[in-house]
Design a protein around this motif. Structure first.
Motif, mmCIF file in Angstrom:
data_model
loop_
_atom_site.group_PDB
_atom_site.id
_atom_site.type_symbol
_atom_site.label_atom_id
_atom_site.label_comp_id
_atom_site.label_asym_id
_atom_site.label_seq_id
_atom_site.Cartn_x
_atom_site.Cartn_y
_atom_site.Cartn_z
ATOM 1 N N LYS A 180 40.830 26.149 1.579
ATOM 2 C CA LYS A 180 40.752 25.743 2.985
ATOM 3 C C LYS A 180 39.592 24.781 3.155
ATOM 4 O O LYS A 180 38.562 24.910 2.502
ATOM 5 C CB LYS A 180 40.548 26.955 3.886
ATOM 6 C CG LYS A 180 40.539 26.622 5.379
ATOM 7 C CD LYS A 180 40.543 27.873 6.223
ATOM 8 C CE LYS A 180 41.930 28.443 6.193
ATOM 9 N NZ LYS A 180 42.368 29.090 7.418
ATOM 10 N N VAL A 181 39.790 23.817 4.064
ATOM 11 C CA VAL A 181 38.739 22.884 4.450
ATOM 12 C C VAL A 181 38.557 23.013 5.957
ATOM 13 O O VAL A 181 39.525 22.910 6.710
ATOM 14 C CB VAL A 181 39.111 21.425 4.102
ATOM 15 C CG1 VAL A 181 38.064 20.458 4.628
ATOM 16 C CG2 VAL A 181 39.304 21.255 2.602
ATOM 17 N N VAL A 182 37.324 23.253 6.398
ATOM 18 C CA VAL A 182 37.007 23.381 7.817
ATOM 19 C C VAL A 182 35.973 22.314 8.172
ATOM 20 O O VAL A 182 34.933 22.216 7.523
ATOM 21 C CB VAL A 182 36.434 24.783 8.143
ATOM 22 C CG1 VAL A 182 36.037 24.881 9.603
ATOM 23 C CG2 VAL A 182 37.418 25.869 7.760
ATOM 24 N N VAL A 183 36.288 21.519 9.189
ATOM 25 C CA VAL A 183 35.358 20.513 9.682
ATOM 26 C C VAL A 183 34.833 21.021 11.022
ATOM 27 O O VAL A 183 35.605 21.233 11.952
ATOM 28 C CB VAL A 183 36.050 19.139 9.859
ATOM 29 C CG1 VAL A 183 35.062 18.110 10.396
ATOM 30 C CG2 VAL A 183 36.669 18.679 8.541
ATOM 31 N N VAL A 184 33.533 21.233 11.098
ATOM 32 C CA VAL A 184 32.907 21.778 12.299
ATOM 33 C C VAL A 184 32.352 20.607 13.106
ATOM 34 O O VAL A 184 31.312 20.054 12.771
ATOM 35 C CB VAL A 184 31.781 22.778 11.941
ATOM 36 C CG1 VAL A 184 31.187 23.384 13.205
ATOM 37 C CG2 VAL A 184 32.309 23.851 11.000
ATOM 38 N N VAL A 196 30.933 20.598 6.899
ATOM 39 C CA VAL A 196 32.253 20.769 6.303
ATOM 40 C C VAL A 196 32.174 21.966 5.364
ATOM 41 O O VAL A 196 31.304 22.028 4.496
ATOM 42 C CB VAL A 196 32.695 19.510 5.527
ATOM 43 C CG1 VAL A 196 34.017 19.740 4.840
ATOM 44 C CG2 VAL A 196 32.788 18.318 6.467
ATOM 45 N N ALA A 251 34.273 24.091 2.568
ATOM 46 C CA ALA A 251 35.426 24.084 1.686
ATOM 47 C C ALA A 251 35.350 25.320 0.791
ATOM 48 O O ALA A 251 34.298 25.620 0.223
ATOM 49 C CB ALA A 251 35.443 22.817 0.832
ATOM 50 N N TYR A 310 33.071 34.725 1.976
ATOM 51 C CA TYR A 310 33.666 33.421 1.699
ATOM 52 C C TYR A 310 32.673 32.533 0.955
ATOM 53 O O TYR A 310 33.057 31.637 0.198
ATOM 54 C CB TYR A 310 34.131 32.739 2.994
ATOM 55 C CG TYR A 310 33.006 32.163 3.823
ATOM 56 C CD1 TYR A 310 32.605 30.841 3.661
ATOM 57 C CD2 TYR A 310 32.328 32.939 4.762
ATOM 58 C CE1 TYR A 310 31.565 30.313 4.416
ATOM 59 C CE2 TYR A 310 31.294 32.422 5.510
ATOM 60 C CZ TYR A 310 30.921 31.108 5.330
ATOM 61 O OH TYR A 310 29.892 30.592 6.061
#
Length: 95
Positions: free
Chosen positions: A23-27, A44, A46, A60
Motif C-alpha cells: 500500500k502507498v498512502v500520501v498524506v 508518503v 509505503a 505496519y
C-alpha cells in the motif's frame, strides 16, 4: 525487502494468492489542492507486508519500504501526476 510474486495457488481453479500485500498512502495537508498540494515535505507511507497469518500483532512500521522499491517490485509508476522533481524526493522516503 524482497518477496516472491505469488505465495501459492489454492482451490480447484488454482487461484493465485499473492505473497505480499502493499500500500502507498500520501498524506496531504491541503486535500482540496489535489496534486498541487503535494510537495517535497509531503509524507508518503509505503508498506509491503507478507500475506501470512500471525502478523496482526506487528506494527505496519515493521514493513515500511519506499515507493521506489514498490515501483521496482510491481512495475507500476506511482505518483506519476506529481512533478518529477517532487516524485524523486518523496518516493525515496521511508517513514
Amino acid at each position: 525487502m524482497a518477496f516472491h510474486k505469488f505465495a501459492t495457488e489454492i482451490g480447484k481453479s488454482k487461484v493465485s494468492v499473492p505473497a505480499t500485500l502493499w500500500k502507498v498512502v500520501v498524506v496531504v495537508d491541503r486535500p482540496g489542492l489535489g496534486n498541487r498540494g503535494v510537495t517535497e515535505k509531503t509524507r508518503v507511507i509505503a508498506v509491503n507486508m507478507p500475506n501470512t497469518t500471525g502478523i496482526q500483532r506487528k506494527s505496519y512500521k515493521d514493513y515500511l519500504t519506499t515507493v521506489d522499491e514498490l515501483e521496482k517490485l510491481t512495475g507500476y509508476d506511482f505518483l506519476s501526476d506529481v512533478p518529477e522533481d517532487i516524485q524523486k524526493v518523496i518516493e525515496a522516503k521511508k517513514e
